[in-house]
Scaffold this motif. Structure first.
Motif, mmCIF file in Angstrom:
data_model
loop_
_atom_site.group_PDB
_atom_site.id
_atom_site.type_symbol
_atom_site.label_atom_id
_atom_site.label_comp_id
_atom_site.label_asym_id
_atom_site.label_seq_id
_atom_site.Cartn_x
_atom_site.Cartn_y
_atom_site.Cartn_z
ATOM 1 N N ARG A 1 -2.833 13.322 8.383
ATOM 2 C CA ARG A 1 -1.850 12.462 8.858
ATOM 3 C C ARG A 1 -0.421 13.221 8.771
ATOM 4 O O ARG A 1 0.025 13.643 7.893
ATOM 5 N N TRP A 2 0.271 12.547 9.575
ATOM 6 C CA TRP A 2 1.780 13.015 9.573
ATOM 7 C C TRP A 2 2.507 11.732 9.630
ATOM 8 O O TRP A 2 2.553 10.875 10.499
ATOM 9 N N GLU B 1 1.599 1.783 5.805
ATOM 10 C CA GLU B 1 0.205 2.197 5.783
ATOM 11 C C GLU B 1 0.021 3.282 4.776
ATOM 12 O O GLU B 1 -1.392 3.762 4.534
ATOM 13 N N TYR B 2 0.907 3.986 4.332
ATOM 14 C CA TYR B 2 0.726 5.373 3.545
ATOM 15 C C TYR B 2 -0.352 4.878 2.394
ATOM 16 O O TYR B 2 -1.150 5.874 2.073
ATOM 17 N N VAL C 1 -3.685 7.141 3.078
ATOM 18 C CA VAL C 1 -3.180 8.442 2.697
ATOM 19 C C VAL C 1 -3.323 8.693 1.020
ATOM 20 O O VAL C 1 -4.526 9.290 0.663
ATOM 21 N N VAL C 2 -2.977 7.671 0.076
ATOM 22 C CA VAL C 2 -3.274 7.959 -1.340
ATOM 23 C C VAL C 2 -4.470 7.688 -1.566
ATOM 24 O O VAL C 2 -5.154 8.264 -2.166
ATOM 25 N N ASP C 3 -4.941 6.510 -1.286
ATOM 26 C CA ASP C 3 -6.614 6.152 -1.496
ATOM 27 C C ASP C 3 -7.488 7.010 -1.064
ATOM 28 O O ASP C 3 -8.206 7.338 -1.680
ATOM 29 N N ARG C 4 -7.376 7.348 0.015
ATOM 30 C CA ARG C 4 -8.028 8.458 0.716
ATOM 31 C C ARG C 4 -8.170 9.782 0.298
ATOM 32 O O ARG C 4 -9.264 10.578 -0.010
ATOM 33 N N LYS C 5 -6.931 10.278 -0.128
ATOM 34 C CA LYS C 5 -6.806 11.464 -0.855
ATOM 35 C C LYS C 5 -7.600 11.391 -2.187
ATOM 36 O O LYS C 5 -8.327 12.409 -2.572
ATOM 37 N N TRP C 6 -7.415 10.457 -2.930
ATOM 38 C CA TRP C 6 -7.946 10.316 -4.277
ATOM 39 C C TRP C 6 -9.476 10.168 -4.294
ATOM 40 O O TRP C 6 -10.189 10.835 -5.212
ATOM 41 N N PRO D 1 2.089 10.034 -4.237
ATOM 42 C CA PRO D 1 1.265 9.032 -4.397
ATOM 43 C C PRO D 1 1.301 8.584 -6.193
ATOM 44 O O PRO D 1 1.748 9.412 -6.831
ATOM 45 N N THR D 2 1.139 7.566 -6.233
ATOM 46 C CA THR D 2 1.252 6.978 -7.650
ATOM 47 C C THR D 2 0.422 5.843 -7.870
ATOM 48 O O THR D 2 0.120 5.206 -6.804
#
Length: 616
Positions: free
Chosen positions: A298-299, A373-374, A378-383, A570-571
């Protein structure tokens, strides 16, 4: 050209470069001149005899060969495409106020106005000559309109260079600050218009491009041998004029700075502080916020707007930056654009391409994401993806919950499984044989894993091997754009092609974003051109994956939510506030095998490590 001392020094150095070019031409013509004298002497009957005849037979073919070689070198130097920075061109109809400001600034400085304006996703500004035929100069009417229409339309005159402006400047700086920052850059068009300096620059750029052509791989043996000779000659000439070319550019910069002192000098001192602040915020935004999204396919489509948010947050936290946010009430420089959102999207996609090596346009595996939407996208999916990878590696290693675990038979992935495995049990020096081992090799002895426990080192090495396999097998689909479909081996940064294959992509803007110049060709075969960070070590990978697993457990068992910190990326948010002091406890577990501080932290926040979590 003005009477500044720097301009005079630049012209003197340019003449030295041109003299080197003339000497090279004289050396190439010398055998032909001698051969002509010998042939003329034979025709007039003055240079006759066996010795003169042998000299004619030797020098005439040699002269022909030297002339052919010189012609070949000159042809390569003249036709080789000079290096060109990847930018987003800004047409005058899409930014009339910006062009008007630049023209007024050039009039105040009494220099030619730039022929065009382009943006780059970096905190820098410069002039770039794009008059080479391979770059396709803009139409003559554009030159007349921008660089001065009072000249005769059919008279040949040098084309002014293109003004390249860093896109973060437009969003963070105010209009007056931007004018003060680019004043010395625009003033550089004056010395650039001098014929001697322009000719010297063309010669040096041609040599540099010829070296690049000669160094290109994948050529046939004959072509490789011919171009090797061309490259040797070009490198020899470059070494001869390197110092003089560098001093010429210093002289041009000094002359431009001296001429620009009369324009907004006091404001420029203040604006230079904003340049450093914008650079710090841009670097932080790319490395902490954008890079995790790029790794997920994602960008972020509003990076320049994110710089404003990041620097505003910095001014709130840091007393040294107090007062900077008060400037936000003034008119931002991005208001000089007709469609700042479309330009921001184009610059954001180009930044992802340059700093991460992403595709040239949106596609099924490369879609934009907004800041709202980040956290979820991004954050939830990355973790959850990292947590899933961690448990896959544990499965391959045959690791099962410890017999004393509170929930050994839950049947789902739990944080307790990871903590129990990494905790250094008293009297244990190795792993228990829980099952079949994966075929990966043991940890690399050359990597600095000496400060970790044996289990942490093994798990870190296997995580790195798993991630390397995933990256090697990933085959992202590059969308076909008008630039990439051409027959040339390079592609333009088609940074604004609307997404057509991504279901999660937002709807396209009401009007199409600016289209990159078809002639703006640059070599994209070595992407990323500017990597942000070196590859993560095995220790860093283990820390990231363990942190991701902890965050997943916090979200599924304690009601925590993913969040975005503009300075740290991400936090984890618990009760609406950022969680702190997690990283030292994770490192304590990895390096010492002591999970007590981490378990106390989990208990304080109400996180249940024995409960299964949802993986990505």
């Amino acid at each position: 050209m003005g009477v500044e001392a720097g301009a005079q020094a630049a012209r003197a150095r340019a003449l030295v470069v041109l003299r080197i070019r003339s000497r090279a031409l004289a050396v190439a013509l010398l055998p032909a001149a001698v051969a002509v004298i010998l042939l003329a002497g034979a025709a007039t009957g003055r240079l006759v005899g066996p010795g003169w005849g042998a000299a004619r037979w030797i020098l005439t073919p040699l002269a022909v060969l030297v002339l052919l070689a010189a012609a070949g070198v000159a042809l390569v130097v003249a036709r080789a495409r000079p290096a060109m920075s990847p930018t987003i061109p800004i047409a005058e109809e899409s930014a009339p106020d910006l062009y008007r400001m630049v023209r007024d600034l050039a009039d105040r400085l009494d220099v030619p106005a730039p022929s065009a304006i382009a943006l780059t996703p970096d905190c820098d500004s410069w002039l770039e000559d794009r008059t080479h035929r391979a770059h396709g100069p803009p139409p003559a009417e554009e030159h007349d309109d921008i660089a001065g229409s009072d000249r005769h339309p059919h008279r040949r005159h040098p084309v002014a260079p293109v003004l390249v402006i860093g896109s973060p400047f437009l969003w963070w700086m105010r209009v007056g600050e931007l004018r003060a920052v680019i004043a010395p850059v625009v003033a550089g068009t004056g010395p650039s218009a001098h014929p001697d300096i322009a000719a010297a620059r063309r010669f040096v750029r041609g040599l540099d491009a010829a070296v690049a052509v000669a160094s290109a791989p994948e050529r046939r043996p004959v072509s490789r041998a011919v171009l090797a000779g061309v490259g040797w000659v070009a490198r020899l000439l470059l070494r001869s004029c390197r110092v003089h070319a560098a001093e010429m550019e210093r002289g041009v910069a000094a002359a431009a700075a001296e001429r620009a002192q009369a324009v907004d000098y006091g404001l420029r001192i203040v604006a230079q502080e904003q340049v450093g602040l914008a650079y710090a915020g841009w670097d932080r935004l790319l490395t902490r916020v954008a890079l995790p999204a790029w790794r997920m396919g994602r960008w972020p489509s509003r990076l320049d707007a994110g710089v404003v948010a990041a620097l505003t947050e910095l001014s709130r936290r840091d007393r040294l930056a107090e007062g900077f946010a008060s400037r936000l009430g003034e008119r931002p420089a991005c208001d000089l654009l007709e469609e700042p959102g479309a330009v921001d999207e184009a610059a954001s996609l180009l930044a992802a391409r340059l700093f991460h090596g992403g595709p040239a346009g949106p596609g099924p595996g490369w879609s934009p994401v907004g800041w709202s939407e980040y956290p979820e996208e991004v954050v939830d999916r990355k973790w959850r993806v990292d947590a899933a990878r961690l448990h896959r590696v544990l499965d391959a290693m045959g690791v099962r919950p410890a017999p004393g675990s509170p929930a050994p038979n839950t049947g789902g992935p739990t944080l307790s499984r990871v903590l129990d495995h990494l905790t250094d049990q008293a009297g244990e020096t190795g792993e228990r044989p829980f099952g079949p081992r994966s075929p990966e090799p043991p940890p690399d002895d050359e990597e600095d894993l000496s400060g970790t426990t044996p289990r942490s080192a093994t798990l870190a090495a296997r995580l790195r091997a798993e991630l390397s396999r995933e990256e090697a097998t990933a085959t992202p689909t590059l969308p076909t754009t008008a630039a990439s479909a051409t027959a040339t081996p390079t592609a333009t940064p088609s940074a604004t092609t609307p997404a057509t294959g991504a279901a999660t992509a937002p709807p396209p803007p009401t009007s199409p974003p600016p289209t990159p110049d078809p002639a703006a060709l640059w070599d994209d075969r070595a992407l990323p051109l500017f990597p942000l960070q070196p590859p993560r070590t095995a220790r860093e990978l283990l820390a990231d994956h363990l942190t991701a697993m902890i965050c997943c457990a916090a979200m599924d068992t304690a009601g925590a939510t993913p969040g975005l910190d503009w300075l740290d990326g991400p936090t984890l948010l618990h009760n609406g506030e950022r969680t702190a002091d997690l990283a030292p406890k994770v490192l304590t577990l990895i390096e010492d095998g002591d999970s007590t501080p981490l378990r106390a932290w989990l208990a304080e926040l109400g996180i249940r490590p024995e409960k299964p979590v949802r993986l990505g």
